[in-house]
Design a protein around this motif. Structure first.
Motif, PDB file in Angstrom:
ATOM      1  N   ARG A   1       0.824  -1.204   0.000  1.00  0.00           N
ATOM      2  CA  ARG A   1       0.000   0.000   0.000  1.00  0.00           C
ATOM      3  C   ARG A   1       0.858   1.253   0.000  1.00  0.00           C
ATOM      4  O   ARG A   1       2.012   1.244   0.437  1.00  0.00           O
ATOM      5  N   SER A   2       0.274   2.289  -0.544  1.00  0.00           N
ATOM      6  CA  SER A   2       0.875   3.620  -0.461  1.00  0.00           C
ATOM      7  C   SER A   2      -0.140   4.487   0.270  1.00  0.00           C
ATOM      8  O   SER A   2      -1.087   3.971   0.865  1.00  0.00           O
ATOM      9  N   GLN A   3       0.059   5.788   0.228  1.00  0.00           N
ATOM     10  CA  GLN A   3      -0.910   6.661   0.907  1.00  0.00           C
ATOM     11  C   GLN A   3      -2.333   6.426   0.379  1.00  0.00           C
ATOM     12  O   GLN A   3      -3.276   6.337   1.159  1.00  0.00           O
TER      13      GLN A   3
ATOM     14  N   GLY B   1       6.466   0.601  -1.001  1.00  0.00           N
ATOM     15  CA  GLY B   1       5.437   0.899   0.007  1.00  0.00           C
ATOM     16  C   GLY B   1       5.404  -0.110   1.132  1.00  0.00           C
ATOM     17  O   GLY B   1       6.275  -0.965   1.248  1.00  0.00           O
TER      18      GLY B   1
ATOM     19  N   ASN C   1       2.331  11.555   0.241  1.00  0.00           N
ATOM     20  CA  ASN C   1       3.448  11.390   1.183  1.00  0.00           C
ATOM     21  C   ASN C   1       3.904   9.936   1.239  1.00  0.00           C
ATOM     22  O   ASN C   1       3.089   9.025   1.042  1.00  0.00           O
ATOM     23  N   PRO C   2       5.166   9.710   1.548  1.00  0.00           N
ATOM     24  CA  PRO C   2       5.630   8.327   1.697  1.00  0.00           C
ATOM     25  C   PRO C   2       4.855   7.647   2.835  1.00  0.00           C
ATOM     26  O   PRO C   2       4.718   8.218   3.912  1.00  0.00           O
ATOM     27  N   ILE C   3       4.380   6.452   2.564  1.00  0.00           N
ATOM     28  CA  ILE C   3       3.548   5.765   3.563  1.00  0.00           C
ATOM     29  C   ILE C   3       4.330   5.528   4.859  1.00  0.00           C
ATOM     30  O   ILE C   3       3.766   5.568   5.958  1.00  0.00           O
ATOM     31  N   ARG C   4       5.639   5.305   4.737  1.00  0.00           N
ATOM     32  CA  ARG C   4       6.415   5.015   5.954  1.00  0.00           C
ATOM     33  C   ARG C   4       6.508   6.238   6.872  1.00  0.00           C
ATOM     34  O   ARG C   4       6.549   6.100   8.091  1.00  0.00           O
TER      35      ARG C   4
END
Lengths: 164, 469
Positions: B34-36, B48, B122-125
């Motif tokens: 997943r991503s944002q 992601g 935004n980066p999911i992390r």
């Protein structure tokens, strides 16, 4: 699209995602299929990309497109003309009759000459960021002001959601 | 094969088993990412958050997983203003600035600004990191509004910060992160089937002139020992293990300001104890008394007393062991203090040992400090004995007690894992990852270490903190 076609190869659809036999039924003009052409195209349903998952599922202005050797057919994903299909909507293989294509995606016409383009397709997904860029350039050459959804490095796939 | 079976197989793979999406998800080896804004099947090179099939199913449901598989990706956006709106509202509700968060998490302030900007991807992390430290459910970023942020907890923390100026922004964030750990530990225990439930009916009796708070506390301590199957003369060898094994109660250790001893936190329905590893709690016997004190609050205080977060300073707890304790501390704290003393070192047994072998033996047998042991003996004599006459030469704790209580922190195989995420929490994470209920990527993120560190040490984590499912 010839420049794009010269750089990439056609492929069969991803059969794993085809659930119903009529997903490979060839749709034609009477179902609303038209070939992508330079603006202005006639009888276009104008719209912009959805703002949520729920809006996406109900979008009445989303077109799907595929690049095949002879043309770039496109059709409204949801319209009364395709409601007879099992999924109540058209899929990319309905534009190819289940045959080969270079790639597929989605498009919204904000106006006659401004479009939002994604490379999202379960059957003929755009494979790389470069391929997506090449497709967008081809739409530009047709005369459109193109807004690309872009490539998602986190899913390693084309973006399916556009943030304004 | 029926159409439904084909659908299940398409999403969860041919190796999955069972008749329901839930059963299939738990036995699937499929990996999602997943991503944002989007969810899809994992592809090599995707940066992601990788999710096991169960995680993805549990978070997003079968229909979205099917869409992700069949359409290449699924949109997981609740509305265009998410996740920016939830992050901003949460930050403001906690009384924090973007700079506070950036400083605490060692991020640029622009990264926090971007998170609160609904036009940005935004980066999911980064989103997950911030969500965890704000006490939000990071799994549902963008997909749900509010992310199960406990509004009452935020309000109380903001009160502590602004009205009483007791907590710095960094400490508020330590508590909200602890709240997240407590919620995750609770969730993983439910998922792994390790959660135990012993009923304690809260008591609103805090004493009066005829029946002082300490006597009520002693009755509650006796009842607690009985419910937990502990005899009155049995020392509690590891209070941390008792909290985990018998009460399924998360105990989060973290570095807090030197004045703070501990706190109880409720994050929605999950409750736990946060213990400061700094200050006087570095002495194991002090820390045991601190944890027992918080246990007294959590098990026996009614909800109206047990607020979303209650922070205890060292001086509040210490005042309980002094002869002036009746005047010095609030009645709720008096009862928790007396509970802690009686729970750890039952008075009658403590006095009996004291008479025969001296106070040092009481301390060593029950793992309690000199001040607590003295308090118990003093009460046993109806406070007739001169407190100053009860003395000891050596107040130092023994290595044996330190090893038993602190081993989860001290001996943790991956030094980069924050103290708050070591121990039983890490054991649960490893166990869930081994069963493929969470991905390795999630395990690494939960433990805040590198993938290499996790891979090299996961068996050690399992050996040291075995989870009995």
């Amino acid at each position: 699209m010839d420049v794009y076609r010269s750089k990439y190869v056609e492929r069969e659809p991803n059969e794993l995602v085809i659930r119903n036999a009529d997903e490979c039924k060839q749709l034609v003009a009477e179902h609303g299929v038209v070939n992508f052409a330079s603006p202005p195209m006639q009888n276009i349903a104008f719209g912009v990309p959805p703002r949520s998952h729920a809006e996406n599922s109900a979008s009445k202005t989303k077109y799907i497109w595929v690049v095949t050797k002879p043309a770039v057919p496109t059709v409204l994903e949801r319209s009364p003309l395709v409601e007879f299909l099992s999924k109540k909507r058209a899929t990319h293989t309905n534009l190819t009759g289940g045959g080969v294509a270079y790639s597929g995606g989605e498009v919204w016409f904000e106006s006659l000459d401004r479009i939002y383009v994604s490379g999202a397709s379960g059957r003929y997904p755009v494979r790389t960021p470069d391929e997506l860029e090449e497709i967008c350039k081809a739409f530009c050459r047709l005369g459109y002001d193109v807004v690309s959804f872009g490539w998602n490095e986190e899913t390693e796939a084309p973006h399916t959601f556009y943030r304004r | 094969m029926t159409d439904d079976e084909k659908r299940l197989e398409r999403v969860f793979g041919i190796k999955s088993q069972g008749n329901t999406p839930s059963e299939r998800a738990k036995t699937s080896d499929m990996l999602f990412v997943r991503s944002q804004d989007e969810l899809s099947l994992f592809r090599e090179g995707a940066k992601g958050r990788q999710l096991s099939a169960w995680e993805a199913f549990d978070t997003f449901g079968f229909e979205l997983l099917e869409e992700a598989v069949c359409e290449g990706a699924a949109i997981i956006v609740h509305s265009e203003d998410e996740p920016a709106r939830t992050f901003k509202e949460r930050r403001i509700s906690l009384g924090l600035s973007t700079d506070d968060i950036a400083d605490a998490l060692q991020l640029d302030e622009t990264q926090i600004d971007d998170i609160e900007n609904s036009h940005k991807r935004n980066p999911i992390r980064i989103l997950e990191l911030v969500a965890q430290h704000l006490g939000l459910d990071e799994r549902k970023i963008t997909f749900k509004r509010d992310l199960q942020g406990d509004a009452d907890l935020a309000l109380r923390l903001k009160d502590y910060k602004t009205t009483y100026t007791l907590l710095s922004s960094k400490t508020v964030l330590s508590f909200t992160e602890a709240a997240w750990i407590i919620a995750v530990e609770d969730r993983l225990q439910e998922l792994l089937g390790t959660k135990k439930k012993i009923n304690f009916d809260p008591s609103d009796e805090y004493g009066d002139a005829y029946h002082p708070a300490f006597k009520i506390a002693y009755d509650l301590a006796h009842e607690t020992r009985k419910k937990l199957g502990l005899s009155q003369d049995e020392p509690i060898l590891s209070l941390r293990e008792l909290c985990i094994d018998k009460l399924s109660l998360p105990v989060v250790q973290c570095k807090l300001p030197l004045s703070i001893a501990a706190a109880t936190i409720a994050n929605n329905k999950s409750r736990g104890i946060v213990v400061n590893t700094d200050g006087k709690n570095q002495n194991v016997w002090v820390q045991r008394a601190t944890v027992a004190h918080e246990l007294g609050h959590l098990l026996w205080d009614p909800d109206q007393k047990l607020r979303k977060i209650s922070v205890d300073n060292y001086k509040d707890i210490e005042s309980g062991w002094s002869i002036h304790q009746e005047r010095g501390s609030e009645f709720v704290e008096q009862r928790a203090n007396a509970f802690a003393a009686e729970f750890l070192a039952p008075m009658e047994i403590a006095e009996s040992i004291y008479r025969k072998e001296g106070i040092r033996t009481v301390m060593e047998k029950f793992g309690v400090s000199f001040f607590l042991a003295r308090y118990q003996i003093w009460n046993a004599t109806y406070r007739t004995e001169n407190l100053e006459s009860i003395t000891v030469d050596n107040t130092e704790e023994t290595q044996e007690w330190s090893a038993r209580e602190f081993y989860t922190v001290d001996w943790f195989p991956i030094k980069s894992v924050p103290i708050s995420r070591r121990g039983y929490f890490a054991g649960l994470v490893r166990s869930a990852e081994k069963k493929n209920l969470i991905s390795k990527d999630t395990a690494v993120q939960y433990l805040h270490c590198s993938e290499d560190e996790y891979s090299a040490n996961k068996e050690s984590i399992e050996d040291i903190y075995p989870i009995k499912v």
